[in-house]
Motif scaffolding. Structure first.
Motif, PDB file in Angstrom:
ATOM      1  N   LEU A 109     -20.695  -7.285  -1.434  1.00 56.98           N
ATOM      2  CA  LEU A 109     -20.388  -7.354  -3.330  1.00 56.98           C
ATOM      3  C   LEU A 109     -18.645  -6.679  -3.065  1.00 56.98           C
ATOM      4  CD1 LEU A 109     -23.906  -4.700  -3.635  1.00 56.98           C
ATOM      5  CD2 LEU A 109     -23.723  -7.258  -3.738  1.00 56.98           C
ATOM      6  N   HIS A 110     -17.817  -5.522  -1.847  1.00 59.43           N
ATOM      7  CA  HIS A 110     -16.811  -5.514  -2.310  1.00 59.43           C
ATOM      8  C   HIS A 110     -16.097  -5.462  -0.658  1.00 59.43           C
ATOM      9  CE1 HIS A 110     -18.733  -2.949  -5.333  1.00 59.43           C
ATOM     10  NE2 HIS A 110     -19.853  -2.328  -4.613  1.00 59.43           N
ATOM     11  N   LEU A 111     -14.564  -6.605  -1.323  1.00 62.32           N
ATOM     12  CA  LEU A 111     -14.010  -6.031  -0.163  1.00 62.32           C
ATOM     13  C   LEU A 111     -12.388  -5.957  -0.610  1.00 62.32           C
ATOM     14  CD1 LEU A 111     -13.103  -7.992   2.451  1.00 62.32           C
ATOM     15  CD2 LEU A 111     -12.848 -10.420   0.882  1.00 62.32           C
ATOM     16  N   ASP A 112     -12.309  -4.823   0.257  1.00 68.93           N
ATOM     17  CA  ASP A 112     -11.138  -4.683   0.119  1.00 68.93           C
ATOM     18  C   ASP A 112     -10.041  -4.442   0.971  1.00 68.93           C
ATOM     19  OD1 ASP A 112      -8.955  -2.750  -0.779  1.00 68.93           O
ATOM     20  OD2 ASP A 112     -10.278  -0.876  -1.479  1.00 68.93           O
ATOM     21  N   LEU A 113      -8.944  -5.196   0.973  1.00 69.68           N
ATOM     22  CA  LEU A 113      -7.795  -5.161   2.473  1.00 69.68           C
ATOM     23  C   LEU A 113      -6.506  -4.920   2.268  1.00 69.68           C
ATOM     24  CD1 LEU A 113      -9.575  -8.609   4.484  1.00 69.68           C
ATOM     25  CD2 LEU A 113      -9.773  -6.254   4.626  1.00 69.68           C
ATOM     26  N   SER A 114      -6.874  -4.356   0.787  1.00 70.68           N
ATOM     27  CA  SER A 114      -5.541  -3.855  -0.072  1.00 70.68           C
ATOM     28  C   SER A 114      -4.754  -3.236   0.787  1.00 70.68           C
ATOM     29  CB  SER A 114      -5.598  -3.165  -0.525  1.00 70.68           C
ATOM     30  OG  SER A 114      -6.030  -1.789  -0.793  1.00 70.68           O
ATOM     31  N   SER A 115      -3.232  -2.842   0.541  1.00 74.91           N
ATOM     32  CA  SER A 115      -2.222  -2.568   1.531  1.00 74.91           C
ATOM     33  C   SER A 115      -2.178  -2.199   2.898  1.00 74.91           C
ATOM     34  CB  SER A 115      -2.383  -0.855   1.283  1.00 74.91           C
ATOM     35  OG  SER A 115      -2.222  -1.036  -0.828  1.00 74.91           O
ATOM     36  N   ASN A 116      -1.987  -3.974   3.798  1.00 80.28           N
ATOM     37  CA  ASN A 116      -1.752  -3.470   5.040  1.00 80.28           C
ATOM     38  C   ASN A 116      -0.505  -5.043   5.203  1.00 80.28           C
ATOM     39  OD1 ASN A 116      -3.965  -2.748   6.104  1.00 80.28           O
ATOM     40  ND2 ASN A 116      -5.084  -3.365   5.052  1.00 80.28           N
ATOM     41  N   GLY A 117      -0.660  -5.161   6.172  1.00 81.39           N
ATOM     42  CA  GLY A 117       0.836  -6.122   6.204  1.00 81.39           C
ATOM     43  C   GLY A 117       0.667  -7.790   6.127  1.00 81.39           C
ATOM     44  N   LEU A 118      -0.609  -7.867   6.232  1.00 76.67           N
ATOM     45  CA  LEU A 118      -1.482  -9.405   5.889  1.00 76.67           C
ATOM     46  C   LEU A 118      -0.675 -10.659   5.321  1.00 76.67           C
ATOM     47  CD1 LEU A 118      -5.114  -8.112   5.363  1.00 76.67           C
ATOM     48  CD2 LEU A 118      -4.144  -8.592   7.504  1.00 76.67           C
ATOM     49  N   THR A 119      -1.282 -11.632   5.842  1.00 76.97           N
ATOM     50  CA  THR A 119      -0.337 -12.917   6.041  1.00 76.97           C
ATOM     51  C   THR A 119      -1.319 -13.802   5.742  1.00 76.97           C
ATOM     52  OG1 THR A 119       0.181 -13.117   8.399  1.00 76.97           O
ATOM     53  CG2 THR A 119       2.277 -12.023   6.833  1.00 76.97           C
ATOM     54  N   GLY A 120      -0.078 -15.021   5.585  1.00 77.86           N
ATOM     55  CA  GLY A 120      -1.320 -16.378   5.474  1.00 77.86           C
ATOM     56  C   GLY A 120      -1.823 -16.727   4.221  1.00 77.86           C
ATOM     57  N   PRO A 121      -3.195 -17.647   3.525  1.00 77.34           N
ATOM     58  CA  PRO A 121      -3.800 -18.065   2.580  1.00 77.34           C
ATOM     59  C   PRO A 121      -4.459 -17.230   1.979  1.00 77.34           C
ATOM     60  CG  PRO A 121      -4.003 -19.356   4.068  1.00 77.34           C
ATOM     61  CD  PRO A 121      -3.087 -19.006   4.266  1.00 77.34           C
ATOM     62  N   ILE A 122      -5.420 -16.862   0.894  1.00 74.78           N
ATOM     63  CA  ILE A 122      -6.003 -16.331   0.398  1.00 74.78           C
ATOM     64  C   ILE A 122      -7.029 -17.660   0.945  1.00 74.78           C
ATOM     65  CG2 ILE A 122      -7.380 -15.405  -1.293  1.00 74.78           C
ATOM     66  CD1 ILE A 122      -5.107 -13.934  -3.009  1.00 74.78           C
ATOM     67  N   PRO A 123      -8.007 -17.228   2.024  1.00 74.87           N
ATOM     68  CA  PRO A 123      -8.968 -18.850   2.314  1.00 74.87           C
ATOM     69  C   PRO A 123      -9.757 -19.001   1.096  1.00 74.87           C
ATOM     70  CG  PRO A 123      -9.244 -16.658   3.720  1.00 74.87           C
ATOM     71  CD  PRO A 123      -8.523 -15.743   2.371  1.00 74.87           C
ATOM     72  N   PRO A 124      -9.533 -20.440   0.916  1.00 79.66           N
ATOM     73  CA  PRO A 124     -11.122 -21.104  -0.803  1.00 79.66           C
ATOM     74  C   PRO A 124     -12.300 -20.196  -0.082  1.00 79.66           C
ATOM     75  CG  PRO A 124      -9.401 -22.350   0.225  1.00 79.66           C
ATOM     76  CD  PRO A 124      -8.948 -21.406   0.995  1.00 79.66           C
ATOM     77  N   ALA A 125     -12.690 -20.286   1.180  1.00 79.39           N
ATOM     78  CA  ALA A 125     -14.223 -20.217   1.923  1.00 79.39           C
ATOM     79  C   ALA A 125     -14.361 -18.683   0.950  1.00 79.39           C
ATOM     80  CB  ALA A 125     -14.421 -19.633   3.045  1.00 79.39           C
ATOM     81  N   GLN A 141       0.981  -9.766   2.017  1.00 75.97           N
ATOM     82  CA  GLN A 141       1.915 -10.673   2.449  1.00 75.97           C
ATOM     83  C   GLN A 141       1.701 -11.797   1.747  1.00 75.97           C
ATOM     84  OE1 GLN A 141       4.720  -9.132   5.408  1.00 75.97           O
ATOM     85  NE2 GLN A 141       4.480  -7.503   4.212  1.00 75.97           N
ATOM     86  N   PHE A 142       0.368 -11.710   1.574  1.00 77.69           N
ATOM     87  CA  PHE A 142       0.115 -13.724   1.130  1.00 77.69           C
ATOM     88  C   PHE A 142       0.415 -14.335   0.840  1.00 77.69           C
ATOM     89  CE2 PHE A 142      -4.211 -10.097   1.454  1.00 77.69           C
ATOM     90  CZ  PHE A 142      -4.329 -10.468   3.158  1.00 77.69           C
ATOM     91  N   SER A 143       0.421 -15.578   1.164  1.00 74.43           N
ATOM     92  CA  SER A 143       1.516 -16.861  -0.040  1.00 74.43           C
ATOM     93  C   SER A 143       0.197 -17.884   0.129  1.00 74.43           C
ATOM     94  CB  SER A 143       2.239 -17.237   1.835  1.00 74.43           C
ATOM     95  OG  SER A 143       1.886 -17.484   2.609  1.00 74.43           O
ATOM     96  N   GLY A 144       1.368 -18.566  -1.405  1.00 71.72           N
ATOM     97  CA  GLY A 144       0.653 -19.675  -1.266  1.00 71.72           C
ATOM     98  C   GLY A 144      -0.252 -19.540  -2.315  1.00 71.72           C
ATOM     99  N   GLY A 162      -2.057  -8.744  -6.859  1.00 68.02           N
ATOM    100  CA  GLY A 162      -0.679  -8.327  -6.968  1.00 68.02           C
ATOM    101  C   GLY A 162      -0.212  -8.002  -5.821  1.00 68.02           C
ATOM    102  N   ASP A 163       1.676  -8.136  -6.106  1.00 62.89           N
ATOM    103  CA  ASP A 163       2.471  -7.041  -5.220  1.00 62.89           C
ATOM    104  C   ASP A 163       2.054  -8.309  -3.314  1.00 62.89           C
ATOM    105  OD1 ASP A 163       3.741  -5.838  -3.287  1.00 62.89           O
ATOM    106  OD2 ASP A 163       2.619  -4.288  -2.822  1.00 62.89           O
ATOM    107  N   ASN A 164       2.041  -9.616  -3.962  1.00 57.59           N
ATOM    108  CA  ASN A 164       2.142 -10.098  -2.248  1.00 57.59           C
ATOM    109  C   ASN A 164       3.112 -11.457  -2.752  1.00 57.59           C
ATOM    110  OD1 ASN A 164       0.122  -9.519  -0.291  1.00 57.59           O
ATOM    111  ND2 ASN A 164      -1.187  -9.471  -2.793  1.00 57.59           N
ATOM    112  N   GLU A 165       2.956 -12.394  -2.003  1.00 55.73           N
ATOM    113  CA  GLU A 165       3.843 -13.036  -2.319  1.00 55.73           C
ATOM    114  C   GLU A 165       3.318 -15.113  -2.557  1.00 55.73           C
ATOM    115  OE1 GLU A 165       5.683 -13.670   1.679  1.00 55.73           O
ATOM    116  OE2 GLU A 165       6.085 -11.182   0.745  1.00 55.73           O
ATOM    117  N   LEU A 166       2.156 -14.477  -3.248  1.00 55.78           N
ATOM    118  CA  LEU A 166       1.161 -16.035  -4.474  1.00 55.78           C
ATOM    119  C   LEU A 166       2.656 -16.422  -4.953  1.00 55.78           C
ATOM    120  CD1 LEU A 166      -1.858 -13.867  -4.472  1.00 55.78           C
ATOM    121  CD2 LEU A 166      -1.249 -15.540  -2.584  1.00 55.78           C
ATOM    122  N   THR A 167       2.403 -18.307  -4.955  1.00 59.05           N
ATOM    123  CA  THR A 167       3.110 -18.994  -5.630  1.00 59.05           C
ATOM    124  C   THR A 167       2.028 -19.863  -6.539  1.00 59.05           C
ATOM    125  OG1 THR A 167       2.897 -20.735  -3.588  1.00 59.05           O
ATOM    126  CG2 THR A 167       5.068 -18.968  -4.351  1.00 59.05           C
ATOM    127  N   GLY A 168       2.851 -19.833  -7.683  1.00 56.58           N
ATOM    128  CA  GLY A 168       2.162 -20.975  -8.823  1.00 56.58           C
ATOM    129  C   GLY A 168       1.360 -20.751  -9.812  1.00 56.58           C
TER     130      GLY A 168
END
Ligand SMILES: *[C@@H]1O[C@H](CO)[C@@H](O)[C@H](O)[C@H]1NC(C)=O
Ligand SMILES: *[C@@H]1O[C@H](CO)[C@@H](O)[C@H](O)[C@H]1NC(C)=O
Ligand SMILES: *[C@@H]1O[C@H](CO)[C@@H](O)[C@H](O)[C@H]1NC(C)=O
Ligand SMILES: *[C@@H]1O[C@H](CO)[C@@H](O)[C@H](O)[C@H]1NC(C)=O
Length: 206
Positions: A109-125, A141-144, A162-168
């Protein structure tokens, strides 16, 4: 004679059909404890650094995952099985990425991974998490791109990415999510009230 036979067979087939589809839904949605354990360990493996050792208890030798830091469990309302309903590892100095296997925790129901140093995409899964009500991934620092598939999360109320490196652009599919009470876009400091036309009007770069 033929009509009478049909009258008996048809209800029987209907009952059988309903019974079979109910069984299918159940077996698709419920994870047994061992599967949940291996999914969570896979999620752990996708995190590279854990300087605060918040994942120390996450181990096969300590299989009661409901006691692991950041994991909340609940009882499934249909079969009473123990399921993971919350995962909160915010502000834990984690690096690495989000494992797509997280998408198989169907009762989350709830997923909170905020305020870390995570990178890579937000998985479509993550769009498999059909019960998900809040998704907090801000300040990493999520991107894509923002996956358009997330537009299928009908239960989502709060999403902060917010406050990531997402594009588009904001995917038009998000127009399906009419139930959002709170939506914070990248770089936005204010809270935006969601309305169905937002996806059309918001072609802002992010
Ligand atoms: C989980 O794994 C343990 C040990 O490998 C096994 O004994 C147990 O039967 C498994 N439980 C289920 C529900 O598969
Ligand atoms: C996650 O945990 C942090 C720290 O304990 C807390 O501040 C935050 O509100 C929690 N997130 C959610 C969604 O409950
Ligand atoms: C997500 O759902 C799709 C279709 O139901 C399935 O093929 C895929 O394996 C699922 N992925 C995860 C990570 O659960
Ligand atoms: C939308 O929110 C309302 C009020 O909180 C709730 O009754 C309704 O079930 C929600 N709809 C969906 C699709 O989640």
């Amino acid at each position: 004679m033929a009509a009478a036979a049909t009258n008996i067979v048809l209800p029987f087939l209907l009952v059988l059909f309903v019974h079979l589809s109910f069984g299918l839904v159940l077996s698709e949605a419920k994870l047994d404890g061992n599967t949940t354990l291996s999914v969570l360990l896979e999620v752990k493996r996708s995190f590279v650094e854990d300087p605060e050792k918040v994942l120390n208890a996450w181990s096969e030798s300590n299989p009661n995952f409901c006691t692991w830091r950041g994991v909340s469990c609940g009882l499934d309302s249909v079969d009473g099985s123990v399921q993971v309903v919350g995962l909160n590892l915010s502000d834990s100095s984690l690096t690495g990425s989000i494992s797509p296997s997280l998408g198989s925790l169907q009762n989350l129901l709830h997923l909170d991974l905020s305020s870390n140093g995570l990178t890579g995409p937000i998985p479509p899964a993550l769009s498999n998490l059909s019960s998900l009500e809040s998704l907090l991934l801000f300040s990493n620092q999520f991107s894509g791109p923002i996956p358009t598939q997330l537009g299928s999360l009908v239960s989502l109320r709060v999403m902060r990415i917010g406050d990531n490196e997402l594009t588009g652009h904001i995917p038009a599919s998000f127009g399906n999510l009419v139930n959002w009470s709170l939506l914070v876009w990248p770089h936005a400091v204010s809270t935006v009230q969601y309305h169905p036309n937002l996806a059309d009007s918001a072609n802002s770069r992010i």
